[in-house]
Motif scaffolding. Structure first.
Motif, short mmCIF file in Angstrom:
data_model
loop_
_atom_site.label_atom_id
_atom_site.label_comp_id
_atom_site.label_asym_id
_atom_site.label_seq_id
_atom_site.Cartn_x
_atom_site.Cartn_y
_atom_site.Cartn_z
N PRO A 94 2.23 2.42 8.39
CA PRO A 94 3.01 3.62 8.08
C PRO A 94 2.11 4.81 7.86
CG PRO A 94 3.70 1.74 6.73
CD PRO A 94 2.44 1.34 7.42
N VAL A 95 2.53 5.97 8.36
CA VAL A 95 1.76 7.19 8.16
C VAL A 95 1.63 7.49 6.67
CG1 VAL A 95 1.72 9.68 8.62
CG2 VAL A 95 2.45 8.10 10.41
N THR A 96 2.63 7.06 5.88
CA THR A 96 2.59 7.30 4.44
C THR A 96 1.36 6.67 3.78
OG1 THR A 96 4.09 5.41 4.15
CG2 THR A 96 5.07 7.60 4.12
N LEU A 97 0.90 5.53 4.33
CA LEU A 97 -0.27 4.88 3.75
C LEU A 97 -1.51 5.76 3.96
CD1 LEU A 97 -1.51 2.49 2.31
CD2 LEU A 97 -1.77 1.33 4.51
N TYR A 98 -1.62 6.38 5.12
CA TYR A 98 -2.73 7.30 5.37
C TYR A 98 -2.66 8.50 4.43
CZ TYR A 98 -3.55 4.69 9.70
OH TYR A 98 -3.83 3.71 10.61
N LEU A 99 -1.45 9.02 4.21
CA LEU A 99 -1.28 10.16 3.31
C LEU A 99 -1.65 9.78 1.88
CD1 LEU A 99 2.09 11.64 4.65
CD2 LEU A 99 -0.23 12.46 5.08
N LEU A 100 -1.28 8.55 1.48
CA LEU A 100 -1.65 8.07 0.14
C LEU A 100 -3.16 7.96 0.00
CD1 LEU A 100 1.06 5.32 -0.55
CD2 LEU A 100 0.76 7.48 -1.78
N LEU A 101 -3.83 7.52 1.07
CA LEU A 101 -5.29 7.42 1.02
C LEU A 101 -5.94 8.80 0.89
CD1 LEU A 101 -6.02 4.63 3.67
CD2 LEU A 101 -6.60 4.57 1.24
N VAL A 102 -5.35 9.81 1.53
CA VAL A 102 -5.87 11.17 1.37
C VAL A 102 -5.72 11.61 -0.08
CG1 VAL A 102 -5.54 13.59 2.01
CG2 VAL A 102 -5.44 11.81 3.77
N LEU A 103 -4.57 11.29 -0.69
CA LEU A 103 -4.36 11.63 -2.10
C LEU A 103 -5.35 10.90 -3.00
CD1 LEU A 103 -0.45 11.69 -2.35
CD2 LEU A 103 -2.02 13.64 -2.31
N VAL A 104 -5.65 9.65 -2.66
CA VAL A 104 -6.64 8.88 -3.44
C VAL A 104 -8.00 9.55 -3.35
CG1 VAL A 104 -7.93 6.72 -3.54
CG2 VAL A 104 -5.46 6.67 -3.28
N MET A 105 -8.39 9.97 -2.14
CA MET A 105 -9.68 10.64 -1.99
C MET A 105 -9.71 11.96 -2.74
SD MET A 105 -11.42 8.50 -0.40
CE MET A 105 -10.41 7.07 -0.77
N ALA A 106 -8.56 12.63 -2.80
CA ALA A 106 -8.48 13.87 -3.58
C ALA A 106 -8.71 13.57 -5.06
CB ALA A 106 -7.12 14.53 -3.39
N SER A 107 -8.08 12.50 -5.55
CA SER A 107 -8.25 12.15 -6.97
C SER A 107 -9.69 11.72 -7.25
CB SER A 107 -7.28 11.03 -7.37
OG SER A 107 -7.64 9.79 -6.79
N TRP A 108 -10.31 10.98 -6.32
CA TRP A 108 -11.69 10.54 -6.51
C TRP A 108 -12.66 11.72 -6.40
CZ3 TRP A 108 -12.13 5.30 -3.39
CH2 TRP A 108 -11.40 4.32 -4.06
N GLY A 109 -12.40 12.61 -5.46
CA GLY A 109 -13.28 13.76 -5.30
C GLY A 109 -13.23 14.68 -6.52
N LEU A 110 -12.01 14.98 -6.98
CA LEU A 110 -11.86 15.81 -8.17
C LEU A 110 -12.37 15.09 -9.41
CD1 LEU A 110 -8.32 17.31 -7.46
CD2 LEU A 110 -10.53 18.46 -7.23
#
Length: 314
Positions: free
Chosen positions: A7-23
């Motif tokens: 699901p494309v949603t899983l890719y979007l969730l991974l982007v959000l995870v990277m945002a949380s890890w980066g911040l």
């Protein structure tokens, strides 16, 4: 979920995870200036473990592991939590930010190599291009924003051990994903890893517990946000993705960490972003889209919308 489709949603969730890890890099810089690093990390990961366990109990996914599963959990705890966090915290104090960032940037490549060796995963041409583009992008971002590349040091070796252990843990997670819910494995890994780090902190930071008290409400609020958003749900979603799409494709998203780290530094630490770093960001995004297979999924979804009969055929 059908095999071979994500699901494309899983890719979007991974982007959000990277945002949380980066911040979270910015948050960690602030936290370690007030708390003892290893003790704080142990408490942060323990807090994350409690949050994940509560979440799993709420959705009915909690259970005790079997003896075989426990072996994988302990191995995952050692590599993903204890060794990774200990050597990363130690290594970054002994090397430059540039060296550390570049070494961490090879994580997706290391993961892909380990996946080929231990999981017999095949690397497609698009994925290979994505890996190279991502690595080049990370290099540009780090080199143009750091203090210059310095010679190899003990700190560099420590950081390499940290990223290698984390990448190897993704292989362990994938190996057991067929029988053990990776979300449940994440909870146990966080718990065991936090305990190991805590006992280590008693040796490395004898006054660590005393230094954890007497801080402002805002500092504890930042601690909780880091523990819940970045550590708890970040690891929960990331490890779930490893079980779904494999370690090498998931690891591609790690290239986004420098992107969000610099955004956090610009917003909260008043650091400047150069045009060369923007070029690096573009290469990173190209690498993520190609290397993760997200482009294929997006095109497939787009074709379904254009031709509804394809949905019925599947």
């Amino acid at each position: 979920m059908q095999k071979g489709k994500t699901p494309v949603t899983l890719y979007l969730l991974l982007v959000l995870v990277m945002a949380s890890w980066g911040l979270n890099v910015t948050a960690t810089k602030i936290l370690v200036a007030h708390f003892p690093p290893i003790t704080m990390t142990a408490f942060r990961i323990f807090t994350a473990a409690i949050v994940v366990f509560i979440f799993l109990i709420a959705i009915g996914k909690f259970r005790l592991p079997t003896r075989r599963e426990l072996g994988y959990i302990v191995a995952g705890s050692l590599f993903n939590i204890f060794i990774h966090h200990y050597f990363l915290a130690s290594g970054l104090t002994m090397t430059s930010g540039t060296n550390g960032g570049l070494i961490l940037g090879i994580g997706p490549v290391l993961t892909a190599i380990l996946a080929v060796i231990f999981l017999r995963e095949a690397i497609s041409a698009g994925q290979l291009i994505g890996l190279v583009a991502g690595l080049l992008g990370v290099s540009i971002v780090v080199l143009t924003g750091g203090q210059g590349l310095s010679g190899i040091s003990l700190g560099d070796i420590y950081v390499f051990i940290a990223i290698l252990s984390q990448c190897f843990s993704f292989i362990i997670i994938k190996r057991i994903a067929g029988t053990l819910d990776t979300r449940l494995m994440t909870a146990y890994m966080l718990l065991i890893g936090s305990v190991l780090l805590f006992f280590t902190s008693l040796i490395k930071e004898p006054d660590g517990l005393a230094q954890m008290s007497g801080h402002s409400v805002s500092m504890w609020a930042l601690f909780l946000v880091s523990a819940v958003c970045a550590t708890a749900f970040g690891n929960l979603i990331y490890n779930f993705a490893v079980g779904q799409i494999g370690p090498s494709k998931t690891a591609i998203f790690m290239n986004l960490n420098p992107f969000f780290s610099l955004i956090g530094a610009a917003l909260f630490l008043n650091e400047q972003i150069s045009w060369m770093q923007i070029l690096g960001f573009i290469l990173i995004i190209i690498g993520v889209v190609l290397g993760s297979g997200a482009l294929t999924e997006l095109l497939r979804t787009r074709n379904k919308v254009r031709d509804p009969e394809k949905i019925l055929d599947e």
